[in-house]
Enzyme design. Sequence first.
Site, short mmCIF file in Angstrom:
data_model
loop_
_atom_site.label_atom_id
_atom_site.label_comp_id
_atom_site.label_asym_id
_atom_site.label_seq_id
_atom_site.Cartn_x
_atom_site.Cartn_y
_atom_site.Cartn_z
N ASP A 103 0.34 21.02 -5.35
CA ASP A 103 1.37 21.29 -6.25
C ASP A 103 1.46 22.77 -6.66
O ASP A 103 0.26 23.40 -6.38
CB ASP A 103 1.54 20.42 -7.36
CG ASP A 103 0.31 20.29 -8.31
OD1 ASP A 103 -0.59 21.36 -8.01
OD2 ASP A 103 0.20 19.42 -9.05
N SER A 104 2.35 23.26 -7.46
CA SER A 104 2.31 24.78 -7.55
C SER A 104 1.54 25.19 -8.80
O SER A 104 1.35 26.24 -9.02
CB SER A 104 3.81 25.11 -7.70
OG SER A 104 4.43 24.64 -9.03
N GLN A 232 14.84 20.23 -10.91
CA GLN A 232 14.65 20.01 -12.46
C GLN A 232 15.91 19.48 -13.13
O GLN A 232 16.89 19.27 -12.14
CB GLN A 232 14.26 21.14 -13.24
CG GLN A 232 12.92 21.88 -12.79
CD GLN A 232 11.86 20.71 -13.20
OE1 GLN A 232 11.90 20.04 -14.05
NE2 GLN A 232 10.49 20.83 -12.80
N GLY A 264 10.11 17.31 -13.08
CA GLY A 264 10.35 17.47 -14.52
C GLY A 264 10.49 16.12 -15.31
O GLY A 264 9.79 15.20 -14.95
N ASP A 311 3.23 10.73 -5.89
CA ASP A 311 2.09 11.05 -6.05
C ASP A 311 1.63 10.64 -7.63
O ASP A 311 2.48 10.85 -8.12
CB ASP A 311 1.27 12.33 -5.85
CG ASP A 311 2.15 13.45 -6.80
OD1 ASP A 311 1.47 13.58 -7.95
OD2 ASP A 311 3.10 13.92 -6.58
N CYS A 349 -6.20 -9.01 -2.47
CA CYS A 349 -6.30 -7.52 -1.95
C CYS A 349 -7.25 -7.81 -0.61
O CYS A 349 -8.30 -8.51 -0.69
CB CYS A 349 -7.00 -6.74 -2.93
SG CYS A 349 -7.30 -5.23 -2.60
N CYS A 351 -9.02 -4.92 0.01
CA CYS A 351 -9.93 -3.56 0.06
C CYS A 351 -11.32 -4.30 0.39
O CYS A 351 -11.79 -5.30 0.08
CB CYS A 351 -9.63 -3.11 -1.08
SG CYS A 351 -10.47 -3.83 -2.49
N CYS A 354 -12.97 -5.93 -2.61
CA CYS A 354 -12.49 -7.33 -3.08
C CYS A 354 -13.26 -8.25 -1.89
O CYS A 354 -13.70 -9.22 -2.22
CB CYS A 354 -11.09 -7.51 -2.98
SG CYS A 354 -10.17 -6.85 -4.29
N HIS A 380 -10.71 0.27 -5.09
CA HIS A 380 -9.64 -0.80 -5.30
C HIS A 380 -8.42 -0.41 -5.69
O HIS A 380 -7.38 -0.91 -5.16
CB HIS A 380 -10.46 -1.87 -6.23
CG HIS A 380 -9.09 -2.87 -6.58
ND1 HIS A 380 -8.81 -4.08 -5.72
CD2 HIS A 380 -8.57 -3.15 -7.69
CE1 HIS A 380 -7.86 -4.80 -6.25
NE2 HIS A 380 -7.75 -4.27 -7.48
#
Length: 415
Positions: A103-104, A232, A264, A311, A349, A351, A354, A380
């Site tokens: 990101d900026s 924005q 934003g 994200d 789950c 994973c 788990c 997890h």
Amino acid sequence: MVADPAVAEPADFGFTVDHRLPGRLGRTGTITTPHGEIRTPAFIAVGTKATVKAVLPESMAALGAQAVLANAYHLYLQPGSDLIDEAGGLGAFMNWPGPTFTDSGGFQVMSLGVGFKKVLAMDVSGLQSDSVIAAGKTRLAAVDDDGVTFKSHLDGSRHRFTPEVSMGIQHQLGADVMFAFDELTTLMNTREYQELSVRRTHEWAIRCLAEHRRLTAQRVGKPYQALFAVVQGAQYEDLRRQATADLAALRVDGQAFDGYGIGGAIEKQILGDIVGWVCEELPEDKPRHLLGISEPDDFFNAIANGADTFDCVSPSRVARNGRIFADRGYYNVNNARFRRDLTPLDEGCDCYVCAHYTRAYLHHLFKAKEMLSATLATIHNERWVVRLVDRIRASIADGTFDEFRDEMLGRFYRS
């Protein structure tokens, strides 16, 4: 003007739509980058300082993360974007072989300036002010039309970010996807300031495109880095639509944006509407990234309205305090009722955690203040979120999106 033939064409970056959600803007697709493909919708794990805290990159790959996002502001301050460039770029530096995003620094400008984190459910009733600052915080950033002057949160030293500086840092970081430098406002800002900010962000977008084009031509032999604009406009439909249309039409010497970020101030109650306003104005052949969400209902709303990737730092951040994501809602494994609970963190789950550990063991690790607690809880939570978005993608492809949404959210938000 004639396009500069020395500038690399983004032949190794692209986006294709695979399936569409009938009657809505949602879709599945594939983003192609120099370091691999991303099947969308996809959750992009946040590794702010070139690491997902407490977790090996190899573990992130094993849990199904398709890409990671790092922060230009933090890496500029430490260890320095020049060092990461020397190491071969972000992926090589952190031993991550897949696609990367940066990101900026625009979010940090807002956070440093007013002290707020990104909270979708922020209550701003009666708080319209352009000079507001969070309680107990000191303003560390000042924005003007050319850029931002800020103090480092590490040592108080003064620094200056402009669109050109942000582009230079991100080119050195070498991520597959970069974001144009923007001004992030809060929901507390007035309509007048939101209008000013949209205009300023557009002017900065022009400068980012120009500098991106110049640096791409200069850095011969480097993989092409895609540049996403950031839309924005806060909660205002007319501002969002106009800002989107203007950015979608923008060209600098033939250079257009490769994708678009939706950023934003976003009101949770109308998140789906805001995403829809933006996506209705965007070209269908470019990917759309929604910055900073991780709640299950927000995923479904955003995806149905056209967002492709997301994200958020939340899954790893809350994991370090013992908050666990599960199909039947969040819970805190620190609570006394889990002291003798020998079941997995989440029965459904798949994973690694788990499969091998219990709630009682995680409870013990947190109470004993063992570092392994953060590692296991983060693995997890990241897998849970990645898998949820994977299941949403599959439901679009097989025509069961609505049924899966109702069943999933019904369990997660049960009263």
